[in-house]
Write an enzyme that holds these catalytic residues in place. Structure first.
Site, PDB file in Angstrom:
ATOM      1  N   GLY A  64       1.090  -1.427   5.075  1.00 34.58           N
ATOM      2  CA  GLY A  64       1.438  -2.462   6.042  1.00 34.58           C
ATOM      3  C   GLY A  64       0.138  -3.503   6.431  1.00 34.58           C
ATOM      4  N   THR A  77       0.795  -1.292   0.135  1.00 32.12           N
ATOM      5  CA  THR A  77       0.031   0.113   0.116  1.00 32.12           C
ATOM      6  C   THR A  77       0.998   1.097  -0.266  1.00 32.12           C
ATOM      7  OG1 THR A  77      -1.629  -1.293   1.233  1.00 32.12           O
ATOM      8  CG2 THR A  77      -1.969   1.040   1.486  1.00 32.12           C
TER       9      THR A  77
HETATM   10  O1  DON Z   1      -6.976  -1.785   3.073  1.00 29.01           O
HETATM   11  C1  DON Z   1      -6.389  -2.610   3.564  1.00 29.01           C
HETATM   12  O2  DON Z   1      -6.073  -2.682   5.086  1.00 29.01           O
HETATM   13  C2  DON Z   1      -5.270  -3.270   2.962  1.00 29.01           C
HETATM   14  N1  DON Z   1      -5.720  -3.577   1.708  1.00 29.01           N
HETATM   15  C3  DON Z   1      -4.045  -2.660   2.858  1.00 29.01           C
HETATM   16  C4  DON Z   1      -2.960  -3.346   2.163  1.00 29.01           C
HETATM   17  C5  DON Z   1      -1.740  -2.989   2.526  1.00 29.01           C
HETATM   18  O3  DON Z   1      -1.379  -2.234   3.291  1.00 29.01           O
HETATM   19  C6  DON Z   1      -0.622  -3.774   1.921  1.00 29.01           C
HETATM   20  N2  DON Z   1       0.722  -3.214   1.977  1.00 29.01           N
HETATM   21  N3  DON Z   1       1.278  -3.535   2.804  1.00 29.01           N
END
Ligand code: DON
Length: 566
Positions: free
Chosen positions: A470, A378
């Site tokens: 994260g 993310t």
């Molecule tokens: O929205 C969420 O909580 C997840 N899709 C976030 C994904 C994420 O942070 C991946 N990276 N580390």
């Protein structure tokens, strides 16, 4: 509408004095006076900085940075995903925009449960890889909505740098070339058309990545805004791509997508006002719960990252994540008891059983057998402009490079956000998070998120802008970074650099960054009953601290993150 605030001469002189005085204490390169952008990629930060220097406000810069990340940071930057923006204007008005993806109209509750004999087997891969993993993207609608309400420069100018970099290419960093090398085979196996991320020999640092199809998609968005993505050619390309892989996103889904202005979640921590994201993110509610526990249990009195500190925080975190799994989901579809969950009496009671020297076993539900992946997938950026407006924005395609599906002729990656739903009650998603009814799949519903874009005020003034990627660890990284600044008097970069840890109730692991624990601490935590799971890193924070008119950036050295200002 005007969001400009002219700084008086007197104030400017004061700032200069403080600036000179404080330069001795904080590293020069992270200190600025007027405006700042902290993002996951130096080029994206530069795009934002140029917009600010040309008189753009924080929203103009946010739009420019978001599109730039979709080109230069394809593992998370996106136009095929979604996210959340929390803002604070210079007059103190706060708000937030939810541009989270939605479940397509043809989705249904058990869509990832395959027809095995008992009918209960989760078809794990389908929510993570390939066409069926994608929710309806929200990022482009989100950027257009932000622009229409707050933008001040020409929309086309905000996209120009991104179009240019997609058309003519940009140089990969060392980290990016390694990251692309890890996924090339997967891209190749999922896509039957040519993908710009794949080449014959391995990527190396300074190789130039050109994304011609993406540049044309960005041009359509430049020329037609929303319609350049949700209808016309881009929509045709998305729907055709869906047909190739049993995907279900339709013209109707694209046409119906709309991001939503939501009231942020607001609370207090030690006289600071916390402004964060409401459902469908769990971030704001969970962060307020965590901070309540931290204040009640006086965690600031412990030595930083000591045995009692880590255990107490882990105990608080476990209880908060247990609440998350039961009560949180898209509040437009499920009655999330927001006020009850952040009620002081409820929280006092919730944390009253915590003993700093004892670990409570998390053994009610069978723990998920999941692998914790490295997590930079993310991305978050923080922006403050010279007028005093702030934007805190987290955006994602979920896993690294999302579903790995690159829309043919359109050149962008689709998200695999459907995995953030609870595909079956109690079944862990890719972050080991479990859920139930509140986060079950329904057409048009938004999947529960952990993204926690946050803004903090101190004495009614803008004080901190922060967030991180994260997955499930987003909330606890934001939480600990706040404690680092407020309770342990760290500067912004120091608070970001500090080692972090994470407990999410289930699976019952204490996730700790490498080199956080000395042997003694490690042994003592194990004696308490903690199962320790080491990870090379936690979080990629991008933060800004505003004190006495000085901006200090905190850009995470765990990634290529860069804070630039002027
Ligand atoms: O929205 C969420 O909580 C997840 N899709 C976030 C994904 C994420 O942070 C991946 N990276 N580390």
């Amino acid at each position: 509408m005007q969001y400009k605030f002219k700084i008086s001469l007197f104030y400017k002189i004061l700032i200069s004095i403080f600036f000179v005085l404080s330069c001795n204490e904080i590293k020069k390169e992270t200190i600025y006076k007027k405006g700042m952008v902290s993002s996951a990629h130096p080029i994206a930060s530069k795009v934002g900085l140029d917009i600010l220097k040309n008189g753009g406000n924080a929203f103009d810069a946010a739009i420019g940075v978001h599109f730039a990340l979709s080109v230069v940071y394809p593992n998370a930057g996106n136009i095929g995903g979604g996210g959340f923006a929390v803002y604070r204007l210079n007059d103190g008005e706060v708000g937030s925009l939810d541009f989270r993806e939605k479940a397509p109209l043809k989705s249904y509750r058990d869509m990832y449960i395959s027809n095995s004999d008992d009918g209960l087997t989760v078809d794990d891969k389908k929510s993570k890889i390939g066409h069926l993993a994608s929710g309806v993207p929200g990022s482009v609608d989100g950027m257009v909505k932000l622009y229409e309400k707050f933008g001040s420069l020409d929309w086309k100018l905000l996209l120009e740098p991104s179009i240019e970099m997609a058309k003519n290419g940009f140089s990969l960093t060392d980290k990016q070339s390694n990251s692309l090398n890890r996924v090339m085979i997967l891209f190749d196996s999922i896509n039957d058309s040519e993908v710009s991320f794949v080449k014959e020999i391995k990527w190396k640092e300074n190789d130039v990545l050109v994304q011609k199809d993406l540049s044309k998609t960005l041009e359509r968005i430049r020329d037609k805004k929303r319609d350049g993505f949700y209808s016309g050619l881009t929509a045709d390309y998305i729907v055709n791509e869906m047909k190739k892989g049993d995907g279900i996103i339709s013209y109707e889904d694209l046409n119906n997508y709309s991001s939503i202005w939501r009231k942020p979640i607001i609370g207090k921590y030690k006289n600071h006002k916390i402004i964060s994201m409401a459902p469908p993110s769990s971030g704001g509610i969970a962060l307020l719960q965590l901070l309540h526990g931290a204040e009640k249990l006086n965690v600031g009195n412990y030595e930083h990252n000591s045995l009692e500190y880590i255990n107490t925080i882990a105990e608080i975190e476990s209880r908060v994540y247990a609440d998350r799994s039961t009560y949180l989901g898209d509040s437009d579809f499920y009655n999330v008891p927001i006020d009850d969950l952040i009620d002081n009496k409820y929280l006092d009671n919730r944390f009253s059983s915590i003993d700093p020297s004892t670990k409570t076993p998390s053994n009610q539900i069978k723990e998920g057998n999941i692998q914790f992946n490295e997590s930079e997938e993310t991305t978050h950026f923080s922006i403050v402009d010279e007028y005093g407006n702030a934007v805190s924005l987290t955006t994602t395609i979920n896993g690294a490079y999302g579903s790995k599906v690159v829309v043919e002729n359109a050149g962008f990656i689709l998200n695999n956000e459907m995995d953030d739903f609870s595909v079956k009650p109690g079944y862990p998603n890719m972050f080991g998070l479990i859920g139930g009814e509140a986060n079950s799949i329904e057409p048009n519903k938004r999947m529960l998120s952990s993204m926690t874009p946050t803004i903090i005020e101190k004495n009614d003034n803008l004080y901190m802008v922060l967030g991180t990627p994260g997955g499930s660890t987003i909330i606890t990284s934001v939480f600990q970074t706040i404690l680092n600044v407020i309770d342990f008097n760290m500067g912004m970069q120091e608070a970001v650099d500090a080692k972090k840890f994470h407990h999410q109730w289930l699976p019952d692991f204490l996730v700790v960054e490498k080199n956080t624990l000395n042997t003694n601490l490690n042994e003592n935590l194990k004696k308490m009953g903690h199962k320790i799971n080491e990870r090379s890193s936690l979080g990629r924070m991008d933060c800004i601290l505003i004190e006495n008119g000085i901006l200090e950036g905190g850009a995470d050295k765990r990634g290529d993150n860069t804070a630039l200002g002027y």
